[in-house]
Design a protein around this motif. Structure first.
Motif, PDB file in Angstrom:
ATOM      1  N   TYR A 155      63.672  61.171  46.648  1.00 16.82           N
ATOM      2  CA  TYR A 155      64.883  61.624  45.952  1.00 16.82           C
ATOM      3  C   TYR A 155      64.887  63.142  45.784  1.00 16.82           C
ATOM      4  CZ  TYR A 155      64.859  56.699  44.392  1.00 16.82           C
ATOM      5  OH  TYR A 155      64.817  55.334  44.317  1.00 16.82           O
ATOM      6  N   ASP A 156      63.734  63.684  45.431  1.00 15.32           N
ATOM      7  CA  ASP A 156      63.649  65.125  45.190  1.00 15.32           C
ATOM      8  C   ASP A 156      63.911  65.927  46.463  1.00 15.32           C
ATOM      9  OD1 ASP A 156      63.047  64.593  42.553  1.00 15.32           O
ATOM     10  OD2 ASP A 156      60.884  64.901  42.788  1.00 15.32           O
ATOM     11  N   PHE A 157      63.587  65.343  47.616  1.00 11.14           N
ATOM     12  CA  PHE A 157      63.791  66.037  48.885  1.00 11.14           C
ATOM     13  C   PHE A 157      65.228  65.943  49.385  1.00 11.14           C
ATOM     14  CE2 PHE A 157      63.658  65.903  53.624  1.00 11.14           C
ATOM     15  CZ  PHE A 157      63.308  67.229  53.840  1.00 11.14           C
ATOM     16  N   LEU A 158      65.997  64.988  48.904  1.00  5.74           N
ATOM     17  CA  LEU A 158      67.330  64.726  49.451  1.00  5.74           C
ATOM     18  C   LEU A 158      68.271  65.938  49.443  1.00  5.74           C
ATOM     19  CD1 LEU A 158      68.023  61.083  48.290  1.00  5.74           C
ATOM     20  CD2 LEU A 158      67.977  61.911  50.644  1.00  5.74           C
ATOM     21  N   LYS A 163      72.276  61.517  38.862  1.00  2.57           N
ATOM     22  CA  LYS A 163      73.334  61.028  39.723  1.00  2.57           C
ATOM     23  C   LYS A 163      72.797  59.879  40.582  1.00  2.57           C
ATOM     24  CE  LYS A 163      73.812  64.992  39.175  1.00  2.57           C
ATOM     25  NZ  LYS A 163      73.593  65.918  38.011  1.00  2.57           N
ATOM     26  N   ILE A 164      73.484  58.740  40.529  1.00  2.00           N
ATOM     27  CA  ILE A 164      73.085  57.546  41.274  1.00  2.00           C
ATOM     28  C   ILE A 164      74.004  57.402  42.486  1.00  2.00           C
ATOM     29  CG2 ILE A 164      72.572  55.086  41.140  1.00  2.00           C
ATOM     30  CD1 ILE A 164      72.822  55.396  38.034  1.00  2.00           C
ATOM     31  N   TYR A 165      73.411  57.285  43.663  1.00  3.20           N
ATOM     32  CA  TYR A 165      74.172  57.158  44.906  1.00  3.20           C
ATOM     33  C   TYR A 165      73.680  55.949  45.693  1.00  3.20           C
ATOM     34  CZ  TYR A 165      74.778  62.287  44.267  1.00  3.20           C
ATOM     35  OH  TYR A 165      75.030  63.549  43.794  1.00  3.20           O
ATOM     36  N   PRO A 178      73.392  58.903  32.911  1.00  2.00           N
ATOM     37  CA  PRO A 178      73.552  58.878  34.361  1.00  2.00           C
ATOM     38  C   PRO A 178      74.976  58.550  34.788  1.00  2.00           C
ATOM     39  CG  PRO A 178      71.602  57.628  33.693  1.00  2.00           C
ATOM     40  CD  PRO A 178      72.371  57.940  32.444  1.00  2.00           C
ATOM     41  N   VAL A 179      75.366  59.101  35.936  1.00  2.00           N
ATOM     42  CA  VAL A 179      76.663  58.772  36.528  1.00  2.00           C
ATOM     43  C   VAL A 179      76.449  58.289  37.954  1.00  2.00           C
ATOM     44  CG1 VAL A 179      78.122  60.269  35.120  1.00  2.00           C
ATOM     45  CG2 VAL A 179      77.025  61.192  37.178  1.00  2.00           C
ATOM     46  N   PHE A 213      69.134  59.533  42.243  1.00  2.00           N
ATOM     47  CA  PHE A 213      68.545  58.208  42.482  1.00  2.00           C
ATOM     48  C   PHE A 213      69.363  57.586  43.601  1.00  2.00           C
ATOM     49  CE2 PHE A 213      67.684  53.759  42.233  1.00  2.00           C
ATOM     50  CZ  PHE A 213      66.445  53.617  41.642  1.00  2.00           C
ATOM     51  N   CYS A 214      68.714  57.170  44.684  1.00  2.00           N
ATOM     52  CA  CYS A 214      69.418  56.606  45.831  1.00  2.00           C
ATOM     53  C   CYS A 214      69.058  55.140  45.990  1.00  2.00           C
ATOM     54  CB  CYS A 214      69.087  57.382  47.104  1.00  2.00           C
ATOM     55  SG  CYS A 214      69.913  56.723  48.577  1.00  2.00           S
ATOM     56  N   THR A 215      70.044  54.263  45.838  1.00  2.00           N
ATOM     57  CA  THR A 215      69.772  52.825  45.927  1.00  2.00           C
ATOM     58  C   THR A 215      69.436  52.391  47.349  1.00  2.00           C
ATOM     59  OG1 THR A 215      72.148  52.338  46.135  1.00  2.00           O
ATOM     60  CG2 THR A 215      71.191  52.273  43.915  1.00  2.00           C
TER      61      THR A 215
END
Length: 205
Positions: A182-185, A75-77, A19-20, A99-101
């Motif tokens: 997340y999948d909808f973002l 991708k982590i945001y 992951p980044v 992945f959205c924190t």
């Protein structure tokens, strides 16, 4: 920990597998109007990479685009909706899976309405970050040290925050709900770009 600054693209081979964390800096909050200036990316191993795009850039950044578009690399945001739109509009790639924190925080920290990155770092990691440069001129010919440190800090903690939220989402039985969000973002970002940013297309009116 080192902050690396690059012009126009990410050098090849600088990211480890896995992951980044990703963030963006733009000239404002209206994606088609306010150009993308900086993309920050980190593999969580201790270094952060800042890729700056100057005025008139054609955003031809093959190495960065390859990393962002890799469907095998998470991708982590923090507030992925905005970053996904900027990346889609200017770089022409869908930077998923996501992945959205911020979403994870809203689904698990229902005891507060403070879901900013600064709040999460302080409460969950015991750290501190400054938001003083958040509204600075990211399109300036030169970025100063304070801007660079701020930009780097926006991806510095995201891997650790994800680890915390993975556990909390599981604890509250909301992992599947979060994943559906997340999948909808990426689609939500496309709607923003297309002009439906302020409209709830799911509402009756």
């Amino acid at each position: 920990m080192t902050v690396h600054f690059h012009e126009e693209d990410l050098p090849a081979g600088v990211l480890a597998d896995g992951p980044v964390a990703v963030d963006t800096e733009t000239m404002g909050l209206v994606t088609p109007r306010d150009r993308l200036c900086v993309v920050q990316i980190s593999d969580g191993q201790g270094d952060e990479h800042l890729i700056r795009f100057k005025v008139g850039s054609n955003y031809d950044a093959p190495n960065l685009k390859a990393a962002l578009a890799d469907p095998q690399r998470l991708k982590i945001y923090h507030f992925a909706r905005f970053d996904l739109a900027a990346i889609e509009y200017y770089l022409g790639v869908t930077a998923a899976p996501v992945f959205c924190t911020k979403i994870a925080s809203k689904l698990t920290r229902t005891y507060t309405d403070r879901h900013g990155l600064k709040n999460l770092v302080e409460e969950l990691l015991g750290g501190s970050i400054s938001k003083q440069q958040q509204s600075s001129d990211w399109g300036a010919p030169e970025l100063n040290d304070a801007q660079r440190d701020y930009a780097a800090s926006d991806v510095r903690y995201l891997h650790r925050l994800r680890d915390v939220f993975v556990e909390r989402l599981a604890r509250e039985n909301r992992t599947e709900l979060a994943q559906a969000c997340y999948d909808f973002l990426p689609t939500r970002a496309k709607l923003d770009i297309a002009g439906w940013g302020d409209h709830d297309i799911f509402s009756h009116m």
